[in-house]
Design a protein around this motif. Sequence first.
Motif, PDB file in Angstrom:
ATOM      1  N   ARG A   1      41.456  -3.991  27.932  1.00  0.00           N
ATOM      2  CA  ARG A   1      42.216  -4.096  26.690  1.00  0.00           C
ATOM      3  C   ARG A   1      42.463  -5.574  26.368  1.00  0.00           C
ATOM      4  O   ARG A   1      42.718  -6.386  27.249  1.00  0.00           O
ATOM      5  CB  ARG A   1      43.550  -3.378  26.848  1.00  0.00           C
ATOM      6  CG  ARG A   1      44.327  -3.191  25.555  1.00  0.00           C
ATOM      7  CD  ARG A   1      45.754  -2.755  25.868  1.00  0.00           C
ATOM      8  NE  ARG A   1      45.788  -1.553  26.674  1.00  0.00           N
ATOM      9  CZ  ARG A   1      45.800  -0.321  26.185  1.00  0.00           C
ATOM     10  NH1 ARG A   1      45.755  -0.138  24.892  1.00  0.00           N
ATOM     11  NH2 ARG A   1      45.862   0.729  26.990  1.00  0.00           N
TER      12      ARG A   1
ATOM     13  N   GLU B   1      44.182  -8.424  23.130  1.00  0.00           N
ATOM     14  CA  GLU B   1      45.209  -8.513  22.084  1.00  0.00           C
ATOM     15  C   GLU B   1      44.651  -8.887  20.724  1.00  0.00           C
ATOM     16  O   GLU B   1      45.394  -8.996  19.758  1.00  0.00           O
ATOM     17  CB  GLU B   1      46.277  -9.528  22.503  1.00  0.00           C
ATOM     18  CG  GLU B   1      47.037  -9.140  23.768  1.00  0.00           C
ATOM     19  CD  GLU B   1      47.744  -7.794  23.639  1.00  0.00           C
ATOM     20  OE1 GLU B   1      48.338  -7.545  22.557  1.00  0.00           O
ATOM     21  OE2 GLU B   1      47.682  -6.995  24.583  1.00  0.00           O
ATOM     22  N   THR B   2      43.352  -9.148  20.645  1.00  0.00           N
ATOM     23  CA  THR B   2      42.729  -9.503  19.371  1.00  0.00           C
ATOM     24  C   THR B   2      41.531  -8.593  19.119  1.00  0.00           C
ATOM     25  O   THR B   2      40.967  -8.017  20.045  1.00  0.00           O
ATOM     26  CB  THR B   2      42.260 -10.971  19.361  1.00  0.00           C
ATOM     27  OG1 THR B   2      41.359 -11.187  20.464  1.00  0.00           O
ATOM     28  CG2 THR B   2      43.449 -11.921  19.505  1.00  0.00           C
TER      29      THR B   2
ATOM     30  N   TYR C   1      39.983  -5.606  20.198  1.00  0.00           N
ATOM     31  CA  TYR C   1      41.015  -5.060  21.082  1.00  0.00           C
ATOM     32  C   TYR C   1      40.447  -4.465  22.372  1.00  0.00           C
ATOM     33  O   TYR C   1      41.117  -3.703  23.067  1.00  0.00           O
ATOM     34  CB  TYR C   1      41.914  -4.056  20.338  1.00  0.00           C
ATOM     35  CG  TYR C   1      42.591  -4.722  19.156  1.00  0.00           C
ATOM     36  CD1 TYR C   1      43.648  -5.603  19.360  1.00  0.00           C
ATOM     37  CD2 TYR C   1      42.129  -4.519  17.865  1.00  0.00           C
ATOM     38  CE1 TYR C   1      44.245  -6.253  18.283  1.00  0.00           C
ATOM     39  CE2 TYR C   1      42.721  -5.172  16.783  1.00  0.00           C
ATOM     40  CZ  TYR C   1      43.782  -6.033  17.005  1.00  0.00           C
ATOM     41  OH  TYR C   1      44.367  -6.686  15.947  1.00  0.00           O
TER      42      TYR C   1
ATOM     43  N   LYS D   1      44.384  -8.316  12.152  1.00  0.00           N
ATOM     44  CA  LYS D   1      45.522  -8.218  13.066  1.00  0.00           C
ATOM     45  C   LYS D   1      46.238  -6.894  12.779  1.00  0.00           C
ATOM     46  O   LYS D   1      46.951  -6.765  11.794  1.00  0.00           O
ATOM     47  CB  LYS D   1      46.469  -9.401  12.888  1.00  0.00           C
ATOM     48  CG  LYS D   1      45.893 -10.720  13.389  1.00  0.00           C
ATOM     49  CD  LYS D   1      46.913 -11.846  13.294  1.00  0.00           C
ATOM     50  CE  LYS D   1      46.330 -13.139  13.855  1.00  0.00           C
ATOM     51  NZ  LYS D   1      47.290 -14.271  13.757  1.00  0.00           N
ATOM     52  N   PHE D   2      45.971  -5.930  13.615  1.00  0.00           N
ATOM     53  CA  PHE D   2      46.629  -4.634  13.491  1.00  0.00           C
ATOM     54  C   PHE D   2      46.763  -4.051  14.883  1.00  0.00           C
ATOM     55  O   PHE D   2      46.254  -4.599  15.871  1.00  0.00           O
ATOM     56  CB  PHE D   2      45.849  -3.698  12.556  1.00  0.00           C
ATOM     57  CG  PHE D   2      44.492  -3.289  13.060  1.00  0.00           C
ATOM     58  CD1 PHE D   2      44.273  -2.028  13.589  1.00  0.00           C
ATOM     59  CD2 PHE D   2      43.407  -4.152  12.986  1.00  0.00           C
ATOM     60  CE1 PHE D   2      43.017  -1.628  14.038  1.00  0.00           C
ATOM     61  CE2 PHE D   2      42.141  -3.768  13.434  1.00  0.00           C
ATOM     62  CZ  PHE D   2      41.954  -2.505  13.964  1.00  0.00           C
ATOM     63  N   SER D   3      47.473  -2.963  14.982  1.00  0.00           N
ATOM     64  CA  SER D   3      47.736  -2.361  16.289  1.00  0.00           C
ATOM     65  C   SER D   3      47.097  -0.977  16.354  1.00  0.00           C
ATOM     66  O   SER D   3      47.642  -0.013  15.827  1.00  0.00           O
ATOM     67  CB  SER D   3      49.250  -2.261  16.510  1.00  0.00           C
ATOM     68  OG  SER D   3      49.532  -1.613  17.728  1.00  0.00           O
TER      69      SER D   3
ATOM     70  N   ARG E   1      45.568   2.463  18.305  1.00  0.00           N
ATOM     71  CA  ARG E   1      45.585   3.287  19.509  1.00  0.00           C
ATOM     72  C   ARG E   1      44.769   4.536  19.216  1.00  0.00           C
ATOM     73  O   ARG E   1      45.108   5.326  18.347  1.00  0.00           O
ATOM     74  CB  ARG E   1      47.002   3.686  19.924  1.00  0.00           C
ATOM     75  CG  ARG E   1      47.045   4.588  21.188  1.00  0.00           C
ATOM     76  CD  ARG E   1      48.463   4.964  21.559  1.00  0.00           C
ATOM     77  NE  ARG E   1      48.511   5.911  22.667  1.00  0.00           N
ATOM     78  CZ  ARG E   1      48.517   5.583  23.948  1.00  0.00           C
ATOM     79  NH1 ARG E   1      48.448   4.295  24.286  1.00  0.00           N
ATOM     80  NH2 ARG E   1      48.558   6.490  24.897  1.00  0.00           N
TER      81      ARG E   1
ATOM     82  N   ASN F   1      48.996   0.580  13.526  1.00  0.00           N
ATOM     83  CA  ASN F   1      50.308  -0.029  13.375  1.00  0.00           C
ATOM     84  C   ASN F   1      51.373   0.974  13.837  1.00  0.00           C
ATOM     85  O   ASN F   1      51.304   1.441  14.957  1.00  0.00           O
ATOM     86  CB  ASN F   1      50.496  -0.512  11.932  1.00  0.00           C
ATOM     87  CG  ASN F   1      49.419  -1.526  11.548  1.00  0.00           C
ATOM     88  OD1 ASN F   1      48.975  -2.318  12.384  1.00  0.00           O
ATOM     89  ND2 ASN F   1      48.982  -1.496  10.312  1.00  0.00           N
ATOM     90  N   GLU F   2      52.281   1.368  13.000  1.00  0.00           N
ATOM     91  CA  GLU F   2      53.319   2.305  13.436  1.00  0.00           C
ATOM     92  C   GLU F   2      53.084   3.725  12.925  1.00  0.00           C
ATOM     93  O   GLU F   2      53.909   4.610  13.113  1.00  0.00           O
ATOM     94  CB  GLU F   2      54.698   1.814  12.961  1.00  0.00           C
ATOM     95  CG  GLU F   2      55.101   0.459  13.524  1.00  0.00           C
ATOM     96  CD  GLU F   2      55.105   0.446  15.045  1.00  0.00           C
ATOM     97  OE1 GLU F   2      55.615   1.416  15.656  1.00  0.00           O
ATOM     98  OE2 GLU F   2      54.592  -0.523  15.628  1.00  0.00           O
TER      99      GLU F   2
END
Length: 396
Positions: free
Chosen positions: A121, A123-124, A127, A222-224, A226, A239-240
Motif C-alpha cells: 500500500r 499514500e499516492t 496507492y 489525491k483521493f482515498s 478502498r 473518500n468518505e
Amino acid sequence: MLKFDGTRIKYDYSHCQQCGICEVVCPKQAISLKRLNDGTHEVLVDDNKCIRCKRCVACCPANKDEDYKGYFEEYTRKKYYLGYNSDNRIRHDSSSGGVCKTIIIESLRNEWVDGVYSLKRTETFPYAEGEFYTKENIPTYDDIPNSVYHSVMACQNISRVQKCKRLIVVGTSCQLRAMNVALKGKAEEIIRICIFCKQQKTLESTRFLAKIMGTKILENLKFSPRYRGEGWPGIVRVNESELPYSRAAQIPFGRRLWTVGGCNVCGDSFGTNALADITLMDPWKIRKPNNLGETLVIVHTDKGMQLIEQIQSLKLEPKSFDEVKLALDLKDVWRKQQLVPFFRGENCSDKIMRAGKAEQRQRAMLISIVESLPRMPIIFYRILCKLPDLRNKILK
C-alpha cells in the motif's frame, strides 16, 4: 505492447497490459512512462538511447501468441477450496477472507520461502506498488492493499527481487508472464499465485463510481480509495463515501466497461498458461453476501498444495468441481478467448468479427449512457445490466 520491427522498438498502447516490466528491464533507460488522464500509462521509447537489445520485447506479456487449445480440459480434476483466515477480524477487513495476504505473511513468518514479490500500500496514486518482501521485511495485513480496481504497474519494482532459494510471486496472468522472463535465475524455485482477472480497469471506472456516490476524484489524483473488505463481497469507498461492491461491480465488470486495452488480447484469466500454481478468485454465484468473506482457491500443482497445507491460520473447505463451476464461469472465459484474434487485428471468422464489433459498439454505447447519467438510482444500472449482451448472444 512492444515489438521489434527489424529497425526499432514499436509500441502499441491499445494492446498494452500496463505491467511496467519494459521500463525496469531496459539497460539504457531508453523507456519512460507517461501517465494519462485515465490512470494508465503510455510507454515512450527513446530511439537515440535504445540499443535494440530487445529485453523489453522478450518480457512484454502482450506480444506473445497464446494457445488456448485444451485450456479447460483439466478443470474438472483440479482441487478447489473455499479459504479464509481463521481470525475473523482479518477475514472481515480483507478482500475475500484474506487468503492472499495470509499466504504472503505466514510463508515469510515461518520461513517456508525466502521472499515474496507482491504489492504494498502507498499514500499516492495509484496507492499501490510492487514490493519485495523478505523475513527481514515482513508486511502486516494493513501493509498489503486489498483488491485494486484501477491499473497498477505491478512489475515496476521487480529489480528489488534478490537472489533467493524459494520465491513467491503474486499477480494477474499478464504480470506473472512478465515476471517469468524477468526473474529467470533469481530463484531456485518460484511459486506463482495468480489473481484471477478478466479485465483490469482504468481510473474512469472509479471516477464513475465516485459520481454515483456523490463525490469526485480531483485532477491531482489525491483521493482515498478502498476496494473491498468489510465482509464479502464487501464495499467500495472513495473518500468518505461508499457503495456495496455487489452494486459497484454491475456496470464496470458486468458489462466490461473502462477495460484496459491490453486485457482484450489476453484469455488466460486463471493464469494456467503463466504456470500458476494457485489461482485466487471470488466465489460469485456460489456464496451469498456475508460479514466475513472467503476466497475460491484453485490449486493447479502439488507445489501449490504443499504451500497452503502448511498454513495453520488458513482455513480450507474442500469443494468439488460441480460445487464451484458457477463461480468459475468457464463459458465467459471461453468467450473472451474467442475474441482475442479480433482484438489483435488478425484474420478471424465472420462470427468472431461480428461478435467483436458488437462488443465494441455495446461498450461505447453503455459508457456514453452511464457517463452522461451518473446519478441515477441503482435500479437504472441494474436494468442496463439486464439488457441482452450482444457478444454473448453471438458466441452462444
